[in-house]
Design a protein around this motif. Structure first.
Motif, PDB file in Angstrom:
ATOM      1  N   ARG A   8     -17.410   9.025  -2.882  1.00  0.00           N
ATOM      2  CA  ARG A   8     -16.145   9.342  -2.224  1.00  0.00           C
ATOM      3  C   ARG A   8     -15.219   8.136  -2.318  1.00  0.00           C
ATOM      4  O   ARG A   8     -15.650   6.999  -2.138  1.00  0.00           O
ATOM      5  CB  ARG A   8     -16.379   9.703  -0.758  1.00  0.00           C
ATOM      6  N   LEU A   9     -13.951   8.385  -2.629  1.00  0.00           N
ATOM      7  CA  LEU A   9     -12.958   7.317  -2.692  1.00  0.00           C
ATOM      8  C   LEU A   9     -11.682   7.797  -2.034  1.00  0.00           C
ATOM      9  O   LEU A   9     -11.183   8.887  -2.331  1.00  0.00           O
ATOM     10  CB  LEU A   9     -12.668   6.906  -4.141  1.00  0.00           C
ATOM     11  N   GLN A  10     -11.160   6.980  -1.132  1.00  0.00           N
ATOM     12  CA  GLN A  10      -9.891   7.285  -0.479  1.00  0.00           C
ATOM     13  C   GLN A  10      -9.000   6.055  -0.573  1.00  0.00           C
ATOM     14  O   GLN A  10      -9.396   4.958  -0.185  1.00  0.00           O
ATOM     15  CB  GLN A  10     -10.107   7.668   0.981  1.00  0.00           C
ATOM     16  N   ALA A  11      -7.810   6.248  -1.134  1.00  0.00           N
ATOM     17  CA  ALA A  11      -6.856   5.161  -1.313  1.00  0.00           C
ATOM     18  C   ALA A  11      -5.543   5.538  -0.634  1.00  0.00           C
ATOM     19  O   ALA A  11      -5.047   6.654  -0.791  1.00  0.00           O
ATOM     20  CB  ALA A  11      -6.623   4.890  -2.795  1.00  0.00           C
ATOM     21  N   GLY A  12      -5.006   4.594   0.112  1.00  0.00           N
ATOM     22  CA  GLY A  12      -3.726   4.815   0.786  1.00  0.00           C
ATOM     23  C   GLY A  12      -2.749   3.717   0.416  1.00  0.00           C
ATOM     24  O   GLY A  12      -3.109   2.534   0.378  1.00  0.00           O
ATOM     25  N   ALA A  13      -1.509   4.089   0.115  1.00  0.00           N
ATOM     26  CA  ALA A  13      -0.497   3.113  -0.290  1.00  0.00           C
ATOM     27  C   ALA A  13       0.799   3.400   0.435  1.00  0.00           C
ATOM     28  O   ALA A  13       1.160   4.555   0.673  1.00  0.00           O
ATOM     29  CB  ALA A  13      -0.268   3.154  -1.797  1.00  0.00           C
ATOM     30  N   LYS A  14       1.495   2.331   0.792  1.00  0.00           N
ATOM     31  CA  LYS A  14       2.785   2.436   1.445  1.00  0.00           C
ATOM     32  C   LYS A  14       3.861   2.043   0.458  1.00  0.00           C
ATOM     33  O   LYS A  14       3.911   0.902  -0.010  1.00  0.00           O
ATOM     34  CB  LYS A  14       2.838   1.533   2.681  1.00  0.00           C
ATOM     35  N   ASN A  45       4.427   7.293   2.542  1.00  0.00           N
ATOM     36  CA  ASN A  45       3.030   6.890   2.392  1.00  0.00           C
ATOM     37  C   ASN A  45       2.317   7.891   1.483  1.00  0.00           C
ATOM     38  O   ASN A  45       2.545   9.106   1.573  1.00  0.00           O
ATOM     39  CB  ASN A  45       2.327   6.841   3.747  1.00  0.00           C
ATOM     40  N   VAL A  46       1.464   7.379   0.614  1.00  0.00           N
ATOM     41  CA  VAL A  46       0.712   8.217  -0.314  1.00  0.00           C
ATOM     42  C   VAL A  46      -0.778   8.023  -0.053  1.00  0.00           C
ATOM     43  O   VAL A  46      -1.240   6.893   0.124  1.00  0.00           O
ATOM     44  CB  VAL A  46       1.025   7.856  -1.782  1.00  0.00           C
ATOM     45  N   GLN A  47      -1.519   9.127  -0.044  1.00  0.00           N
ATOM     46  CA  GLN A  47      -2.971   9.048   0.142  1.00  0.00           C
ATOM     47  C   GLN A  47      -3.665   9.889  -0.918  1.00  0.00           C
ATOM     48  O   GLN A  47      -3.336  11.065  -1.120  1.00  0.00           O
ATOM     49  CB  GLN A  47      -3.383   9.532   1.530  1.00  0.00           C
ATOM     50  N   LEU A  48      -4.619   9.278  -1.604  1.00  0.00           N
ATOM     51  CA  LEU A  48      -5.384   9.939  -2.650  1.00  0.00           C
ATOM     52  C   LEU A  48      -6.847   9.986  -2.242  1.00  0.00           C
ATOM     53  O   LEU A  48      -7.429   8.964  -1.874  1.00  0.00           O
ATOM     54  CB  LEU A  48      -5.230   9.184  -3.973  1.00  0.00           C
ATOM     55  N   SER A  49      -7.461  11.163  -2.321  1.00  0.00           N
ATOM     56  CA  SER A  49      -8.871  11.326  -1.949  1.00  0.00           C
ATOM     57  C   SER A  49      -9.615  12.015  -3.080  1.00  0.00           C
ATOM     58  O   SER A  49      -9.152  13.029  -3.608  1.00  0.00           O
ATOM     59  CB  SER A  49      -9.002  12.158  -0.668  1.00  0.00           C
ATOM     60  N   TYR A  50     -10.767  11.442  -3.423  1.00  0.00           N
ATOM     61  CA  TYR A  50     -11.618  12.038  -4.467  1.00  0.00           C
ATOM     62  C   TYR A  50     -13.042  12.128  -3.933  1.00  0.00           C
ATOM     63  O   TYR A  50     -13.571  11.168  -3.360  1.00  0.00           O
ATOM     64  CB  TYR A  50     -11.596  11.195  -5.737  1.00  0.00           C
ATOM     65  N   LEU A  59       1.327  13.278   0.753  1.00  0.00           N
ATOM     66  CA  LEU A  59       2.524  12.456   0.897  1.00  0.00           C
ATOM     67  C   LEU A  59       3.035  12.593   2.323  1.00  0.00           C
ATOM     68  O   LEU A  59       3.082  13.704   2.873  1.00  0.00           O
ATOM     69  CB  LEU A  59       3.614  12.894  -0.085  1.00  0.00           C
ATOM     70  N   ARG A  60       3.426  11.476   2.929  1.00  0.00           N
ATOM     71  CA  ARG A  60       3.961  11.515   4.284  1.00  0.00           C
ATOM     72  C   ARG A  60       5.280  10.750   4.333  1.00  0.00           C
ATOM     73  O   ARG A  60       5.378   9.617   3.847  1.00  0.00           O
ATOM     74  CB  ARG A  60       2.973  10.909   5.278  1.00  0.00           C
ATOM     75  N   LYS A  61       6.280  11.399   4.900  1.00  0.00           N
ATOM     76  CA  LYS A  61       7.611  10.804   5.007  1.00  0.00           C
ATOM     77  C   LYS A  61       8.186  11.105   6.373  1.00  0.00           C
ATOM     78  O   LYS A  61       8.196  12.251   6.818  1.00  0.00           O
ATOM     79  CB  LYS A  61       8.521  11.384   3.913  1.00  0.00           C
ATOM     80  N   GLU A  62       8.633  10.061   7.059  1.00  0.00           N
ATOM     81  CA  GLU A  62       9.296  10.249   8.346  1.00  0.00           C
ATOM     82  C   GLU A  62      10.765  10.561   8.100  1.00  0.00           C
ATOM     83  O   GLU A  62      11.483   9.791   7.452  1.00  0.00           O
ATOM     84  CB  GLU A  62       9.149   8.993   9.207  1.00  0.00           C
ATOM     85  N   LEU A  63      11.208  11.691   8.596  1.00  0.00           N
ATOM     86  CA  LEU A  63      12.570  12.151   8.342  1.00  0.00           C
ATOM     87  C   LEU A  63      13.552  11.721   9.422  1.00  0.00           C
ATOM     88  O   LEU A  63      14.754  11.707   9.193  1.00  0.00           O
ATOM     89  CB  LEU A  63      12.592  13.677   8.223  1.00  0.00           C
ATOM     90  N   PHE A  64      13.036  11.388  10.572  1.00  0.00           N
ATOM     91  CA  PHE A  64      13.919  11.016  11.670  1.00  0.00           C
ATOM     92  C   PHE A  64      13.522   9.646  12.192  1.00  0.00           C
ATOM     93  O   PHE A  64      12.340   9.315  12.284  1.00  0.00           O
ATOM     94  CB  PHE A  64      13.840  12.049  12.806  1.00  0.00           C
ATOM     95  N   LYS A  65      14.505   8.860  12.516  1.00  0.00           N
ATOM     96  CA  LYS A  65      14.251   7.534  13.057  1.00  0.00           C
ATOM     97  C   LYS A  65      13.702   7.644  14.465  1.00  0.00           C
ATOM     98  O   LYS A  65      14.044   8.541  15.224  1.00  0.00           O
ATOM     99  CB  LYS A  65      15.533   6.696  13.063  1.00  0.00           C
ATOM    100  N   LYS A  66      12.839   6.694  14.801  1.00  0.00           N
ATOM    101  CA  LYS A  66      12.300   6.649  16.155  1.00  0.00           C
ATOM    102  C   LYS A  66      13.289   5.962  17.071  1.00  0.00           C
ATOM    103  O   LYS A  66      13.863   4.929  16.732  1.00  0.00           O
ATOM    104  CB  LYS A  66      10.965   5.901  16.169  1.00  0.00           C
TER     105      LYS A  66
END
Length: 271
Positions: A214-220, A226-231, A254-261
């Motif tokens: 199992r391999l999980q890679a996350g990149a900002k 944010n991108v996350q790849l899982s194999y 893929l994760r993207k925040e659309l609204f500012k906090k």
């Protein structure tokens, strides 16, 4: 022949557990004990078939740990686990959606219990943690699919409890954070499995060597997303009646925040 399937299944599990832990300098220990009382009932209303199971299970656990330095630790663990059959595995309804491949649950199916032993060496290397280990697992009453040939064209698939199975091997687990933008975690596992299903049919003994990973890679990607790849790869698995082919999968998220906090501030007036 019945074409409808109305099946009610109810399961109640009551449990109590206790843990005792302590340590002396760099040595720590933990002892646990859990007791579970399981009560289940099934009712295939379609043909008025009813069954019930009541059993008490005891689950001990032991964990011993010794630190040799700031960056290394040895752990030895033992635990007993349970896997209960799912309702579809127990449902005695004879499914005929494919007239050549019939399917039926087994209301006499018992839960399976696993005794797991593991010895691990944990290595802390900066922002990387490497954990090689060796393990042995003994499974009692393993739940498995069981296929019977009814005639030259028709087979019946149901579920049965193997007498036992053994799995032993070695595993490497890793967890690493590279810079502030990339993180990696996963594992590689090489093992041998041995299955004894002679309680179902004489001569059903099988074994194989296999591996999984199992391999999980996350990149900002900056402020964009944010991108996350899982194999995942699961090598061939053995049953009393044969071999299950390897399975692999890959997922990208893929994760993207659309609204500012926005910070919310509250004020209270004091008179």
């Amino acid at each position: 022949e019945l074409s409808s399937n109305r099946f009610n299944y109810k399961e109640i599990i009551n449990a109590a557990y206790g843990i005792y832990s302590g340590g002396l300098k760099d040595f720590t220990y933990s002892f646990g004990l859990r007791a579970e009382q399981s009560n289940s009932t099934g009712d295939l209303i379609t043909n008025n078939t009813k069954f019930k199971q009541d059993y008490l299970s005891i689950f001990p656990s032991v964990s011993l740990s010794q630190k040799f330095s700031l960056g290394q630790e040895v752990q030895a663990t033992y635990s007993r686990r349970i896997r209960r059959p799912e309702s579809e595995n127990l449902n005695p309804f004879l499914e005929r959606s494919d007239p050549l491949n019939l399917r039926q649950g087994n209301p006499e199916l018992r839960p399976m219990f696993i005794d797991a032993y593991e010895l691990s060496l944990i290595n802390y290397l900066g922002q990387t943690v490497l954990t090689p280990s060796i393990y042995f697992r003994q499974t009692h009453d393993e739940i498995t699919r069981f296929r019977t040939i009814l005639d030259s064209n028709v087979t019946l698939t149901t579920f049965a409890n193997n007498s036992s199975s053994k799995t032993y091997g070695t595993e490497l687990i890793f967890n690493s954070k590279l810079f502030d933008l990339l993180s990696l975690n996963g594992n590689v596992n090489y093992f041998r499995s041995e299955v004894d299903a002679t309680n179902s049919q004489a001569g059903l003994v099988n074994s194989t060597n296999s591996w999984s990973g199992r391999l999980q890679a996350g990149a900002k990607l900056g402020e964009l997303m944010n991108v996350q790849l899982s194999y995942n790869y699961s090598g061939k698995r053995v049953t009393g009646q044969g071999i299950i082919d390897p399975v692999q999968s890959i997922d990208i998220a893929l994760r993207k925040e659309l609204f500012k906090k926005h910070k919310i501030q509250t004020y209270r007036q004091i008179n």
